[in-house]
Design an enzyme around this catalytic site. Structure first.
Site, PDB file in Angstrom:
ATOM      1  N   ASP A   9       0.863  -1.173   0.000  1.00 34.94           N
ATOM      2  CA  ASP A   9       0.000   0.000   0.000  1.00 34.94           C
ATOM      3  C   ASP A   9       0.907   1.233   0.000  1.00 34.94           C
ATOM      4  O   ASP A   9       1.764   1.378   0.874  1.00 34.94           O
ATOM      5  CB  ASP A   9      -0.865  -0.046   1.261  1.00 34.94           C
ATOM      6  CG  ASP A   9      -1.763   1.147   1.454  1.00 34.94           C
ATOM      7  OD1 ASP A   9      -1.476   2.252   0.932  1.00 34.94           O
ATOM      8  OD2 ASP A   9      -2.769   0.993   2.165  1.00 34.94           O
ATOM      9  N   ILE A  10       0.720   2.128  -0.958  1.00 37.76           N
ATOM     10  CA  ILE A  10       1.586   3.300  -1.107  1.00 37.76           C
ATOM     11  C   ILE A  10       1.625   4.166   0.144  1.00 37.76           C
ATOM     12  O   ILE A  10       2.605   4.845   0.405  1.00 37.76           O
ATOM     13  CB  ILE A  10       1.186   4.124  -2.356  1.00 37.76           C
ATOM     14  CG1 ILE A  10       2.303   5.094  -2.747  1.00 37.76           C
ATOM     15  CG2 ILE A  10      -0.145   4.835  -2.136  1.00 37.76           C
ATOM     16  CD1 ILE A  10       2.122   5.726  -4.117  1.00 37.76           C
ATOM     17  N   ASP A  33      -5.893   8.378  -4.602  1.00 39.87           N
ATOM     18  CA  ASP A  33      -6.071   9.750  -4.119  1.00 39.87           C
ATOM     19  C   ASP A  33      -6.775   9.752  -2.763  1.00 39.87           C
ATOM     20  O   ASP A  33      -6.316  10.387  -1.809  1.00 39.87           O
ATOM     21  CB  ASP A  33      -6.866  10.546  -5.160  1.00 39.87           C
ATOM     22  CG  ASP A  33      -6.870  12.042  -4.914  1.00 39.87           C
ATOM     23  OD1 ASP A  33      -6.004  12.548  -4.173  1.00 39.87           O
ATOM     24  OD2 ASP A  33      -7.734  12.713  -5.503  1.00 39.87           O
ATOM     25  N   SER A 117      -3.172   6.970 -13.726  1.00 39.96           N
ATOM     26  CA  SER A 117      -4.247   6.840 -14.729  1.00 39.96           C
ATOM     27  C   SER A 117      -4.647   5.410 -15.073  1.00 39.96           C
ATOM     28  O   SER A 117      -5.560   5.210 -15.861  1.00 39.96           O
ATOM     29  CB  SER A 117      -3.905   7.606 -16.016  1.00 39.96           C
ATOM     30  OG  SER A 117      -3.904   9.000 -15.781  1.00 39.96           O
ATOM     31  N   GLY A 119      -5.945   3.147 -13.095  1.00 35.62           N
ATOM     32  CA  GLY A 119      -7.051   2.640 -12.288  1.00 35.62           C
ATOM     33  C   GLY A 119      -8.375   3.072 -12.889  1.00 35.62           C
ATOM     34  O   GLY A 119      -8.687   2.747 -14.044  1.00 35.62           O
ATOM     35  N   ILE A 120      -9.126   3.855 -12.146  1.00 38.10           N
ATOM     36  CA  ILE A 120     -10.456   4.271 -12.581  1.00 38.10           C
ATOM     37  C   ILE A 120     -10.432   5.117 -13.863  1.00 38.10           C
ATOM     38  O   ILE A 120     -11.415   5.177 -14.587  1.00 38.10           O
ATOM     39  CB  ILE A 120     -11.208   5.003 -11.445  1.00 38.10           C
ATOM     40  CG1 ILE A 120     -12.681   5.100 -11.787  1.00 38.10           C
ATOM     41  CG2 ILE A 120     -10.605   6.356 -11.160  1.00 38.10           C
ATOM     42  CD1 ILE A 120     -13.591   5.067 -10.604  1.00 38.10           C
ATOM     43  N   TYR A 121      -9.298   5.747 -14.154  1.00 39.92           N
ATOM     44  CA  TYR A 121      -9.195   6.558 -15.376  1.00 39.92           C
ATOM     45  C   TYR A 121      -9.006   5.698 -16.629  1.00 39.92           C
ATOM     46  O   TYR A 121      -9.036   6.211 -17.736  1.00 39.92           O
ATOM     47  CB  TYR A 121      -8.083   7.584 -15.256  1.00 39.92           C
ATOM     48  CG  TYR A 121      -8.474   8.819 -14.459  1.00 39.92           C
ATOM     49  CD1 TYR A 121      -9.697   8.933 -13.805  1.00 39.92           C
ATOM     50  CD2 TYR A 121      -7.604   9.886 -14.358  1.00 39.92           C
ATOM     51  CE1 TYR A 121     -10.042  10.058 -13.084  1.00 39.92           C
ATOM     52  CE2 TYR A 121      -7.944  11.027 -13.636  1.00 39.92           C
ATOM     53  CZ  TYR A 121      -9.157  11.104 -13.005  1.00 39.92           C
ATOM     54  OH  TYR A 121      -9.490  12.238 -12.306  1.00 39.92           O
TER      55      TYR A 121
END
Length: 167
Positions: A9-10, A33, A117, A119-121
């Site tokens: 996990d970042i 984010d 970008s 992931g969800i993008y």
């Protein structure tokens, strides 16, 4: 620059700076984010509101201190939304170049990054990985270790192929 691939996990990886894949409004959100904002605490949002009241355009980067995260800074990059039609690879390249520029301004040697970008993008995983690894390897920087935190197996695999191709 050494590129390290991790499934951590970042928000838990100690670094001098963490790159955040942010929405253009820079007000927190979902995915990486949201996780970074939750772990860092309210100082991140407060600094973003003060420093970037209008947010930032796609491909640009800004910064905050890291709050409760195991880093000194968070570098917020606005990745292109592939699903919404932002498909110019140079926008994604710009995210990484601008992140490295800010990292160098602060003397960052250890940098943690997500797959911006991807992931969800909706940016295709292998393309996102190829762009990220190629850009980091070919951009002059003082960063010594760049750790990509890739919790999704498809991204870890894609970045592994990209790293092998760029060696």
């Amino acid at each position: 620059m050494e590129i390290v691939l991790s499934t951590a996990d970042i928000t838990t990886v100690p670094a001098d700076a963490i790159v955040n894949a942010a929405h253009h409004a820079l007000r927190g959100g979902g995915g990486v984010d949201g996780a970074i904002h939750r772990a860092g605490g309210p100082t991140l949002l407060a600094e973003l509101v003060e420093r970037y009241p209008q947010g930032l355009p796609t491909g640009e980067a800004g910064w905050t201190t890291a709050g409760a995260l195991p880093a000194s800074y968070v570098i917020h990059v606005v990745g292109p939304n592939y699903t919404a039609g932002q498909r110019d690879p140079e926008l994604l390249v710009s995210c990484y170049v601008n992140a490295l520029r800010i990292a160098d301004e602060f003397g960052v040697r250890r940098l943690s990054l997500p797959a911006v970008s991807a992931g969800i993008y909706g940016w295709p995983a292998q393309s996102a990985a190829d762009i990220a690894v190629r850009t980091l390897r070919r951009t002059a920087s003082q960063v010594e270790i760049a750790t990509f935190c890739l919790v999704e197996p498809r991204l870890f695999t894609a970045f592994g192929k990209a790293a092998a191709a760029e060696e």
